[in-house]
Design a protein around this motif. Structure first.
Motif, mmCIF file in Angstrom:
data_model
loop_
_atom_site.group_PDB
_atom_site.id
_atom_site.type_symbol
_atom_site.label_atom_id
_atom_site.label_comp_id
_atom_site.label_asym_id
_atom_site.label_seq_id
_atom_site.Cartn_x
_atom_site.Cartn_y
_atom_site.Cartn_z
ATOM 1 N N THR A 153 5.687 -1.945 -10.416
ATOM 2 C CA THR A 153 6.938 -1.693 -10.254
ATOM 3 C C THR A 153 7.731 -1.114 -11.444
ATOM 4 O OG1 THR A 153 7.676 -4.001 -10.622
ATOM 5 C CG2 THR A 153 7.360 -3.269 -8.336
ATOM 6 N N LYS A 154 7.366 -1.545 -12.568
ATOM 7 C CA LYS A 154 7.859 -0.877 -13.916
ATOM 8 C C LYS A 154 7.446 0.350 -14.139
ATOM 9 C CE LYS A 154 8.713 -5.349 -16.314
ATOM 10 N NZ LYS A 154 8.453 -6.173 -17.451
ATOM 11 N N LYS A 155 6.176 0.707 -13.991
ATOM 12 C CA LYS A 155 5.321 1.855 -14.140
ATOM 13 C C LYS A 155 6.041 2.921 -13.092
ATOM 14 C CE LYS A 155 0.979 1.803 -14.204
ATOM 15 N NZ LYS A 155 -0.320 2.114 -13.575
ATOM 16 N N ARG A 156 6.306 2.491 -11.828
ATOM 17 C CA ARG A 156 7.113 3.503 -10.910
ATOM 18 C C ARG A 156 8.357 3.875 -11.181
ATOM 19 N NH1 ARG A 156 3.385 4.480 -5.714
ATOM 20 N NH2 ARG A 156 1.539 3.828 -6.733
ATOM 21 N N ALA A 157 9.056 2.606 -11.709
ATOM 22 C CA ALA A 157 10.558 2.832 -11.884
ATOM 23 C C ALA A 157 10.638 3.870 -13.246
ATOM 24 C CB ALA A 157 10.849 1.651 -12.179
ATOM 25 N N ALA A 158 9.659 3.696 -14.188
ATOM 26 C CA ALA A 158 9.848 4.677 -15.085
ATOM 27 C C ALA A 158 9.383 6.046 -14.899
ATOM 28 C CB ALA A 158 8.647 4.416 -16.331
ATOM 29 N N ILE A 159 8.369 6.253 -13.865
ATOM 30 C CA ILE A 159 8.191 7.513 -13.530
ATOM 31 C C ILE A 159 9.276 8.240 -12.763
ATOM 32 C CG2 ILE A 159 6.758 9.045 -11.771
ATOM 33 C CD1 ILE A 159 4.321 7.031 -12.552
ATOM 34 N N ALA A 160 10.055 7.414 -12.021
ATOM 35 C CA ALA A 160 11.285 7.795 -11.249
ATOM 36 C C ALA A 160 12.409 8.446 -12.138
ATOM 37 C CB ALA A 160 11.630 6.768 -10.160
ATOM 38 N N LYS A 161 12.280 7.639 -13.000
ATOM 39 C CA LYS A 161 13.527 7.885 -14.382
ATOM 40 C C LYS A 161 13.208 9.126 -14.945
ATOM 41 C CE LYS A 161 15.999 5.787 -18.045
ATOM 42 N NZ LYS A 161 15.954 4.585 -19.145
ATOM 43 N N ARG A 162 11.851 9.251 -15.230
ATOM 44 C CA ARG A 162 11.745 10.668 -15.902
ATOM 45 C C ARG A 162 11.732 12.007 -14.958
ATOM 46 N NH1 ARG A 162 7.002 7.494 -17.908
ATOM 47 N NH2 ARG A 162 5.798 8.370 -16.304
ATOM 48 N N LYS A 163 11.379 11.625 -13.805
ATOM 49 C CA LYS A 163 11.824 12.663 -12.748
ATOM 50 C C LYS A 163 13.399 13.100 -12.673
ATOM 51 C CE LYS A 163 7.697 12.196 -10.019
ATOM 52 N NZ LYS A 163 7.153 11.952 -8.634
ATOM 53 N N THR A 164 14.159 11.838 -12.550
ATOM 54 C CA THR A 164 15.523 12.212 -12.672
ATOM 55 C C THR A 164 16.105 12.798 -13.972
ATOM 56 O OG1 THR A 164 15.763 10.181 -11.269
ATOM 57 C CG2 THR A 164 17.586 10.999 -12.232
ATOM 58 N N ASP A 222 -4.720 -19.182 -9.461
ATOM 59 C CA ASP A 222 -4.616 -17.897 -10.594
ATOM 60 C C ASP A 222 -4.759 -16.503 -10.199
ATOM 61 O OD1 ASP A 222 -5.117 -19.811 -12.478
ATOM 62 O OD2 ASP A 222 -7.131 -19.819 -12.634
ATOM 63 N N ARG A 223 -5.053 -16.457 -8.865
ATOM 64 C CA ARG A 223 -4.915 -14.981 -8.137
ATOM 65 C C ARG A 223 -3.632 -14.612 -8.056
ATOM 66 N NH1 ARG A 223 -10.331 -13.550 -4.683
ATOM 67 N NH2 ARG A 223 -12.036 -14.125 -6.258
ATOM 68 N N ILE A 224 -2.868 -15.599 -7.504
ATOM 69 C CA ILE A 224 -1.469 -15.528 -7.153
ATOM 70 C C ILE A 224 -0.706 -15.004 -8.399
ATOM 71 C CG2 ILE A 224 0.583 -16.375 -6.484
ATOM 72 C CD1 ILE A 224 -1.239 -18.440 -4.549
ATOM 73 N N ILE A 225 -0.924 -15.636 -9.384
ATOM 74 C CA ILE A 225 -0.426 -15.419 -10.634
ATOM 75 C C ILE A 225 -0.624 -14.161 -11.131
ATOM 76 C CG2 ILE A 225 -0.256 -15.901 -13.153
ATOM 77 C CD1 ILE A 225 -0.606 -18.855 -12.197
ATOM 78 N N SER A 226 -1.923 -13.718 -11.018
ATOM 79 C CA SER A 226 -2.400 -12.422 -11.586
ATOM 80 C C SER A 226 -1.542 -11.018 -10.330
ATOM 81 C CB SER A 226 -3.844 -12.142 -11.280
ATOM 82 O OG SER A 226 -4.718 -13.161 -12.295
ATOM 83 N N LEU A 227 -1.508 -11.455 -9.370
ATOM 84 C CA LEU A 227 -0.791 -10.789 -8.193
ATOM 85 C C LEU A 227 0.561 -10.467 -8.511
ATOM 86 C CD1 LEU A 227 -0.684 -8.998 -5.469
ATOM 87 C CD2 LEU A 227 -0.083 -11.117 -4.413
ATOM 88 N N HIS A 228 1.321 -11.532 -9.351
ATOM 89 C CA HIS A 228 2.459 -11.193 -9.658
ATOM 90 C C HIS A 228 2.686 -10.033 -10.875
ATOM 91 C CE1 HIS A 228 5.751 -12.602 -12.362
ATOM 92 N NE2 HIS A 228 6.661 -11.914 -11.448
ATOM 93 N N GLU A 229 1.857 -10.491 -11.756
ATOM 94 C CA GLU A 229 1.490 -9.685 -13.061
ATOM 95 C C GLU A 229 1.222 -8.133 -12.679
ATOM 96 O OE1 GLU A 229 -1.466 -11.617 -15.305
ATOM 97 O OE2 GLU A 229 -0.029 -13.192 -15.836
ATOM 98 N N LEU A 230 0.301 -7.823 -11.736
ATOM 99 C CA LEU A 230 0.148 -6.567 -11.312
ATOM 100 C C LEU A 230 1.356 -5.981 -10.691
ATOM 101 C CD1 LEU A 230 -1.879 -4.403 -10.601
ATOM 102 C CD2 LEU A 230 -2.633 -5.619 -8.491
ATOM 103 N N ARG A 242 0.769 -1.204 0.030
ATOM 104 C CA ARG A 242 -0.099 -0.019 0.079
ATOM 105 C C ARG A 242 0.885 1.446 -0.034
ATOM 106 N NH1 ARG A 242 -2.427 -1.298 3.997
ATOM 107 N NH2 ARG A 242 -4.454 -1.999 3.139
ATOM 108 N N GLU A 243 1.880 1.302 0.770
ATOM 109 C CA GLU A 243 3.087 2.232 0.872
ATOM 110 C C GLU A 243 3.681 2.532 -0.346
ATOM 111 O OE1 GLU A 243 5.209 1.748 4.620
ATOM 112 O OE2 GLU A 243 3.090 1.663 5.714
ATOM 113 N N GLN A 244 3.969 1.480 -1.044
ATOM 114 C CA GLN A 244 4.916 1.616 -2.116
ATOM 115 C C GLN A 244 4.605 1.526 -3.487
ATOM 116 O OE1 GLN A 244 8.571 2.048 -1.673
ATOM 117 N NE2 GLN A 244 7.905 2.806 0.325
ATOM 118 N N LEU A 245 3.497 0.713 -3.793
ATOM 119 C CA LEU A 245 2.773 0.496 -4.960
ATOM 120 C C LEU A 245 1.185 0.939 -5.059
ATOM 121 C CD1 LEU A 245 4.181 -2.741 -6.078
ATOM 122 C CD2 LEU A 245 5.158 -0.432 -6.413
ATOM 123 N N GLY A 246 0.691 1.478 -3.898
ATOM 124 C CA GLY A 246 -0.591 2.033 -4.090
ATOM 125 C C GLY A 246 -1.821 1.044 -3.527
ATOM 126 N N MET A 247 -3.021 1.398 -3.611
ATOM 127 C CA MET A 247 -4.032 0.613 -3.061
ATOM 128 C C MET A 247 -4.413 -0.606 -3.646
ATOM 129 S SD MET A 247 -5.330 1.590 -0.099
ATOM 130 C CE MET A 247 -6.888 0.832 -0.342
#
Length: 210
Positions: free
Chosen positions: A187-198, A174-182, A109-114
């Motif tokens: 994490t990729k989305k937030r890494a991209a945002i952080a890179k753009r900010k940098t 299936d839900r465990i697999i979906s959780l991993h995909e999410l 919740r703190e690092q990747l959202g609700m």
């Protein structure tokens, strides 16, 4: 139990196990990248997190083999007694793992959202959660076989419950697999945002210097 459900089970268990290993890596990375907030995650212990995630899934063997026999109508009272014994033996471990998973939910919740947190919460506490499946197993084991005229009726009820539990287990995988995909997507989305900010900060600094 429908053949297609039984055939899909090995793939489901394998994929869920792989997904959980990858989820653990994501948790490790989130804690390492915590920066100034890393002090908030001093409670995090990789071994405990790994064990909690491992307990979250059902594995081939154990309950699953017994459930398949019951769903197929090929079982004895000893099979039901075995389920009870496994439930009693694993109860404390499951309870501790759920506690650890709830803490991991806070981390998400703190690092990747609700959205990420709710996905894990759904696996922990929904109607198709590990705990819900265990409750179904308790119900199954509590219905004792009898030699009376109702034997066939009771055995049929066992088979129906066992089939429903197996379907819940596959859905949980299936839900465990979906959780991993999410989590991977977030994490990729937030890494991209952080890179753009940098990049933007560097560009601003460069313009200031010139």
């Amino acid at each position: 139990m429908p053949p297609n459900a039984q055939e899909s089970a090995p793939w489901s268990f394998h994929d869920a196990a792989k997904a959980l290993r990858e989820i653990l890596k994501i948790f490790d990375d989130l804690v390492k990248r915590g920066g100034k907030a890393v002090d908030a995650y001093r409670w995090y212990q990789r071994k405990k997190a790994a064990r909690a995630l491992d307990v979250l899934r059902f594995k081939e063997g154990g309950f699953i083999d017994v459930l398949r026999r019951i769903a197929a109508g090929q079982f004895k009272q000893s099979d039901l007694d075995q389920i009870n014994a496994i439930l009693k033996r694993t109860g404390p471990e499951v309870k501790e793992s759920i506690y650890q998973l709830e803490r991991l939910t806070d981390l998400l919740r703190e690092q990747l959202g609700m959205g990420a947190a709710m996905a894990l919460e759904d696996i922990i506490s929904s109607g198709r959660s590990k705990d819900a499946v265990r409750m179904g197993l308790m119900e199954l084991a509590d219905i004792r076989l009898t030699t009376s005229s109702k034997h066939a009726e009771i055995a049929s009820k066992h088979s129906e419950i066992a089939h429903n539990i197996l379907m819940s287990v596959l859905e949980l995988n299936d839900r465990i697999i979906s959780l991993h995909e999410l989590l991977l997507t977030e994490t990729k989305k937030r890494a991209a945002i952080a890179k753009r900010k940098t990049v933007a900060k560097k560009a601003t600094k460069q313009r200031t210097l010139t």
